[in-house]
Design a protein around this motif. Structure first.
Motif, PDB file in Angstrom:
ATOM      1  N   SER A  12      38.069  42.232  55.179  1.00 54.30           N
ATOM      2  CA  SER A  12      38.661  42.189  53.593  1.00 54.30           C
ATOM      3  C   SER A  12      37.371  42.897  52.856  1.00 54.30           C
ATOM      4  CB  SER A  12      38.289  40.767  53.640  1.00 54.30           C
ATOM      5  OG  SER A  12      36.806  39.593  54.247  1.00 54.30           O
ATOM      6  N   GLU A  14      34.301  43.058  50.457  1.00 60.03           N
ATOM      7  CA  GLU A  14      33.731  41.591  49.636  1.00 60.03           C
ATOM      8  C   GLU A  14      33.860  42.131  48.352  1.00 60.03           C
ATOM      9  OE1 GLU A  14      33.142  38.974  51.214  1.00 60.03           O
ATOM     10  OE2 GLU A  14      34.933  39.296  52.304  1.00 60.03           O
ATOM     11  N   ASN A  15      32.924  43.212  48.421  1.00 55.97           N
ATOM     12  CA  ASN A  15      32.570  43.647  46.727  1.00 55.97           C
ATOM     13  C   ASN A  15      32.911  45.236  46.473  1.00 55.97           C
ATOM     14  OD1 ASN A  15      30.317  43.941  44.281  1.00 55.97           O
ATOM     15  ND2 ASN A  15      28.730  44.226  45.228  1.00 55.97           N
ATOM     16  N   ARG A  29      31.548  46.696  49.904  1.00 52.14           N
ATOM     17  CA  ARG A  29      31.301  45.893  51.595  1.00 52.14           C
ATOM     18  C   ARG A  29      31.997  45.126  51.478  1.00 52.14           C
ATOM     19  NH1 ARG A  29      26.753  46.371  53.909  1.00 52.14           N
ATOM     20  NH2 ARG A  29      26.002  44.463  53.429  1.00 52.14           N
ATOM     21  N   ARG A  31      33.783  43.058  55.114  1.00 56.01           N
ATOM     22  CA  ARG A  31      33.104  42.963  55.882  1.00 56.01           C
ATOM     23  C   ARG A  31      34.129  42.386  57.515  1.00 56.01           C
ATOM     24  NH1 ARG A  31      30.675  37.882  55.860  1.00 56.01           N
ATOM     25  NH2 ARG A  31      30.429  37.952  53.729  1.00 56.01           N
ATOM     26  N   LEU A  43      28.444  41.928  57.282  1.00 59.09           N
ATOM     27  CA  LEU A  43      28.618  43.360  55.909  1.00 59.09           C
ATOM     28  C   LEU A  43      28.754  44.338  56.756  1.00 59.09           C
ATOM     29  CD1 LEU A  43      28.518  40.952  52.914  1.00 59.09           C
ATOM     30  CD2 LEU A  43      30.367  41.604  54.023  1.00 59.09           C
ATOM     31  N   VAL A  55      38.636  43.718  45.221  1.00 59.92           N
ATOM     32  CA  VAL A  55      38.011  42.369  45.702  1.00 59.92           C
ATOM     33  C   VAL A  55      39.053  41.997  46.619  1.00 59.92           C
ATOM     34  CG1 VAL A  55      35.897  41.042  45.953  1.00 59.92           C
ATOM     35  CG2 VAL A  55      34.862  42.933  44.622  1.00 59.92           C
ATOM     36  N   GLY A  56      38.680  41.009  47.260  1.00 56.44           N
ATOM     37  CA  GLY A  56      39.180  40.150  48.136  1.00 56.44           C
ATOM     38  C   GLY A  56      40.589  40.709  49.383  1.00 56.44           C
ATOM     39  N   ARG A  93      39.428  34.589  45.012  1.00 52.65           N
ATOM     40  CA  ARG A  93      38.238  35.527  44.613  1.00 52.65           C
ATOM     41  C   ARG A  93      39.470  37.015  44.499  1.00 52.65           C
ATOM     42  NH1 ARG A  93      36.872  37.205  49.506  1.00 52.65           N
ATOM     43  NH2 ARG A  93      34.885  38.167  48.138  1.00 52.65           N
ATOM     44  N   SER A  97      38.022  38.628  40.643  1.00 48.58           N
ATOM     45  CA  SER A  97      37.650  39.761  40.682  1.00 48.58           C
ATOM     46  C   SER A  97      37.845  40.798  39.636  1.00 48.58           C
ATOM     47  CB  SER A  97      37.967  40.875  41.781  1.00 48.58           C
ATOM     48  OG  SER A  97      39.425  41.116  41.506  1.00 48.58           O
TER      49      SER A  97
END
Length: 218
Positions: A12, A14-15, A29, A31, A43, A55-56, A93, A97
């Motif tokens: 996923s 994350e950022n 970033r 995961r 990460l 994101v997400g 999430r 975002s």
């Protein structure tokens, strides 16, 4: 910069650390599902041309490991497949975002509380049902529907290019050339896909660009 072997990972986003809106070069970033075996903080960093990634989102990425002198180990993505989040937390999430105009963290929570795990399916196939969510006015609803339509078209184009084995570098040049023509038409079906004529025009323009780019690269 040192390079290592190719690798395929699922996980996923994350950022988003950095994104160049002109060429879609992105630093994010990530995961991975099996992150515990490789990364101390769970990460890792992925870089490359990643149009439409937010994101997400769940991604399946393929790329080459690099060791940047300044930023360390990272995966340079050469191809990827997007998958929508499948949990309530992931959907919240994803919507929080900022990828969809008209939806922030507060409204994302309201929408997910209303529709639960079916949120994304309802937003894609029955967007008029957003009127059932308290706090989502008509103006917000129109903006959300418009943004979803634009993103749907970009993802369709990405999938179209992938099926023709177009490299990410050439795909980025095509995205840039078609940027103006990707503006959505005023009429959409309820399930948010652009009208057939508009998509056919987009596909035809893409094929013409592919031919020109191939000739230019010879």
């Amino acid at each position: 910069m040192e390079c290592f072997s190719m690798s395929t990972l699922e996980g996923s986003v994350e950022n988003i650390v950095f994104r160049n809106e002109d060429n879609h070069y992105t630093v994010a970033r990530f995961r991975p599902k099996d992150s515990g075996r490789l990364f101390r903080d769970d990460l890792m960093t992925i870089v490359g041309m990643l149009p439409g990634v937010h994101v997400g989102e769940l991604l399946s990425v393929e790329g080459e490991w690099e060791k940047d002198p300044k930023y360390g180990r990272q995966l340079h993505v050469t191809s990827f497949v997007q998958r929508l989040p499948a949990s309530v937390e992931g959907i919240t999430r994803y919507l929080s975002s900022g990828l969809i105009k008209g939806i922030g963290p507060k409204k994302a929570k309201l929408i997910v509380e209303q529709f639960g795990i079916q949120t994304l399916a309802i937003m894609e196939q029955q967007p008029e049902r957003l009127s059932e969510v308290k706090g989502i006015g008509a103006k917000d609803r129109e903006q959300i529907i418009k943004t979803l339509a634009e993103q749907s078209e970009i993802k369709e184009l990405h999938l179209f290019l992938q099926t023709h084995n177009v490299s990410m570098n050439i795909a980025t040049r095509i995205y840039k050339q078609l940027n103006c023509s990707l503006a959505p038409p005023t009429s959409y079906r309820l399930h948010m896909m652009p009208c057939r004529q508009h998509w056919n025009n987009c596909a035809a323009n893409t094929m013409r660009l592919l031919n020109l780019l191939c000739l230019h690269s010879r």
